[in-house]
Write an enzyme that holds these catalytic residues in place. Structure first.
Site, PDB file in Angstrom:
ATOM      1  N   TYR A  51      -0.794  42.432  22.956  1.00 51.63           N
ATOM      2  CA  TYR A  51      -1.063  43.753  23.776  1.00 51.63           C
ATOM      3  C   TYR A  51      -0.172  43.369  24.765  1.00 51.63           C
ATOM      4  O   TYR A  51       0.070  43.735  26.181  1.00 51.63           O
ATOM      5  CB  TYR A  51      -2.900  43.226  24.502  1.00 51.63           C
ATOM      6  CG  TYR A  51      -3.282  44.302  24.246  1.00 51.63           C
ATOM      7  CD1 TYR A  51      -3.370  45.313  23.574  1.00 51.63           C
ATOM      8  CD2 TYR A  51      -4.148  43.253  23.950  1.00 51.63           C
ATOM      9  CE1 TYR A  51      -4.690  45.694  23.139  1.00 51.63           C
ATOM     10  CE2 TYR A  51      -5.805  43.131  22.846  1.00 51.63           C
ATOM     11  CZ  TYR A  51      -6.446  44.833  22.882  1.00 51.63           C
ATOM     12  OH  TYR A  51      -6.707  45.382  22.172  1.00 51.63           O
ATOM     13  N   ASN A 114     -14.236  48.216  23.382  1.00 47.52           N
ATOM     14  CA  ASN A 114     -14.240  49.623  22.695  1.00 47.52           C
ATOM     15  C   ASN A 114     -14.483  49.188  20.839  1.00 47.52           C
ATOM     16  O   ASN A 114     -13.596  50.820  20.540  1.00 47.52           O
ATOM     17  CB  ASN A 114     -13.671  50.419  23.278  1.00 47.52           C
ATOM     18  CG  ASN A 114     -12.507  50.153  23.288  1.00 47.52           C
ATOM     19  OD1 ASN A 114     -11.932  48.434  22.526  1.00 47.52           O
ATOM     20  ND2 ASN A 114     -11.046  50.233  24.030  1.00 47.52           N
ATOM     21  N   HIS A 117      -9.188  48.085  17.689  1.00 52.63           N
ATOM     22  CA  HIS A 117      -7.873  48.844  17.684  1.00 52.63           C
ATOM     23  C   HIS A 117      -7.293  49.237  16.560  1.00 52.63           C
ATOM     24  O   HIS A 117      -8.143  49.307  14.754  1.00 52.63           O
ATOM     25  CB  HIS A 117      -7.361  47.171  18.108  1.00 52.63           C
ATOM     26  CG  HIS A 117      -5.416  47.640  18.004  1.00 52.63           C
ATOM     27  ND1 HIS A 117      -4.750  48.184  18.949  1.00 52.63           N
ATOM     28  CD2 HIS A 117      -4.745  47.418  17.191  1.00 52.63           C
ATOM     29  CE1 HIS A 117      -3.671  48.356  18.899  1.00 52.63           C
ATOM     30  NE2 HIS A 117      -3.519  47.977  17.663  1.00 52.63           N
TER      31      HIS A 117
HETATM   32  P1  IDP Z   1      -5.462  51.849  22.654  1.00 50.02           P
HETATM   33  O1  IDP Z   1      -6.864  50.520  21.988  1.00 50.02           O
HETATM   34  O2  IDP Z   1      -6.120  52.895  22.539  1.00 50.02           O
HETATM   35  O3  IDP Z   1      -4.128  52.077  22.083  1.00 50.02           O
HETATM   36  P2  IDP Z   1      -4.467  50.821  25.159  1.00 50.02           P
HETATM   37  O4  IDP Z   1      -4.611  51.587  26.237  1.00 50.02           O
HETATM   38  O5  IDP Z   1      -3.035  50.820  24.244  1.00 50.02           O
HETATM   39  O6  IDP Z   1      -5.885  51.705  24.563  1.00 50.02           O
HETATM   40  O7  IDP Z   1      -5.476  49.308  25.910  1.00 50.02           O
HETATM   41  C1  IDP Z   1      -5.929  48.517  24.880  1.00 50.02           C
HETATM   42  C2  IDP Z   1      -6.827  47.659  25.278  1.00 50.02           C
HETATM   43  O8  IDP Z   1      -7.402  47.599  26.807  1.00 50.02           O
HETATM   44  C3  IDP Z   1      -8.069  49.088  24.807  1.00 50.02           C
HETATM   45  O9  IDP Z   1      -8.159  50.232  23.686  1.00 50.02           O
HETATM   46  C4  IDP Z   1      -9.180  48.720  26.189  1.00 50.02           C
HETATM   47  O10 IDP Z   1      -9.980  48.045  25.025  1.00 50.02           O
HETATM   48  C5  IDP Z   1      -8.781  47.568  26.841  1.00 50.02           C
HETATM   49  N1  IDP Z   1      -8.108  48.376  27.860  1.00 50.02           N
HETATM   50  C6  IDP Z   1      -7.115  50.243  28.100  1.00 50.02           C
HETATM   51  N2  IDP Z   1      -7.357  50.093  29.649  1.00 50.02           N
HETATM   52  C7  IDP Z   1      -8.089  49.068  30.745  1.00 50.02           C
HETATM   53  C8  IDP Z   1      -8.382  48.962  31.737  1.00 50.02           C
HETATM   54  O11 IDP Z   1      -7.897  50.563  32.268  1.00 50.02           O
HETATM   55  N3  IDP Z   1      -9.425  49.239  32.200  1.00 50.02           N
HETATM   56  C9  IDP Z   1      -9.990  47.840  31.070  1.00 50.02           C
HETATM   57  N4  IDP Z   1      -9.642  47.748  29.897  1.00 50.02           N
HETATM   58  C10 IDP Z   1      -8.854  48.269  29.516  1.00 50.02           C
HETATM   59 MG    MG Z   2      -2.739  50.739  22.679  1.00 45.17          MG
END
Ligand code: IDP
Ligand code: MG
Length: 155
Positions: A51, A114, A117
């Site tokens: 990340y 969620n 990935h």
């Molecule tokens: P993605 O997994 O859909 O690509 P990203 O924006 O790359 O989403 O974010 C990586 C991971 O970080 C997300 O899957 C989620 O687990 C976590 N995440 C993203 N945005 C937030 C936030 O605003 N608060 C808390 N966790 C977040």
């Molecule tokens: Mg992402």
């Protein structure tokens, strides 16, 4: 168009909720070919590499705590435009916004916790596949269904 490889993680919530079989079935049902699979524990160091784009964001400490809180399953899959196909199957980051029929939309309700990935582009896929798999860990085989999954001019 063309064959691509992408990196999928079944995150600790998917493992602990015993949903990984269902998630893998979705990938297999779509005709994606599994070319690598392993269960592992993500360390804080691996999380920072994986990340790297999010390390400086306010939510990063919580994200690291979550992704290192239990086992993860890493899956490498291959298919036509697999990177986009997997992202579409996964749904929006915030599971509350994710469309029904997507993995996040069918199994979750959280923005952070969620389930899954999927690499978000060719550069990320190359970096992330390398992070979880050595070259020799990718298996070579043909799906018996290969001839029915794509036309010759789509490969
Ligand atoms: P993605 O997994 O859909 O690509 P990203 O924006 O790359 O989403 O974010 C990586 C991971 O970080 C997300 O899957 C989620 O687990 C976590 N995440 C993203 N945005 C937030 C936030 O605003 N608060 C808390 N966790 C977040
Ligand atoms: Mg992402």
């Amino acid at each position: 168009m063309g064959l691509e490889r992408t990196l999928i993680l079944f995150k600790p919530d998917a493992v602990m909720r015993q949903l990984c079989g269902k998630l893998l079935t979705r990938l297999e049902d779509r005709g994606l070919k599994v070319v690598g699979l392993k269960m592992l524990q993500i360390t804080p160091e691996m999380s920072k590499q994986h990340y790297s784009e999010h390390v400086s964001k306010p939510f990063y400490p919580q994200l690291e705590a979550f992704i290192t809180c239990g086992p993860t399953i890493a899956v490498a899959v291959e298919g036509l435009e697999a990177i986009t196909v997997v992202r579409t199957m996964m749904g929006s980051t915030n599971a509350r916004d994710a469309a029904p029929g997507t993995i996040r939309g069918d199994f979750g309700q959280s923005r952070q916790v969620n389930l899954m990935h999927g690499s978000d582009g060719p550069e990320a896929a190359a970096k992330e596949l390398k992070l979880y798999f050595k070259d020799e860990e990718f298996v070579k085989y043909e799906l018996v269904t290969a001839g029915y999954l794509m036309a010759d001019d789509e490969k």
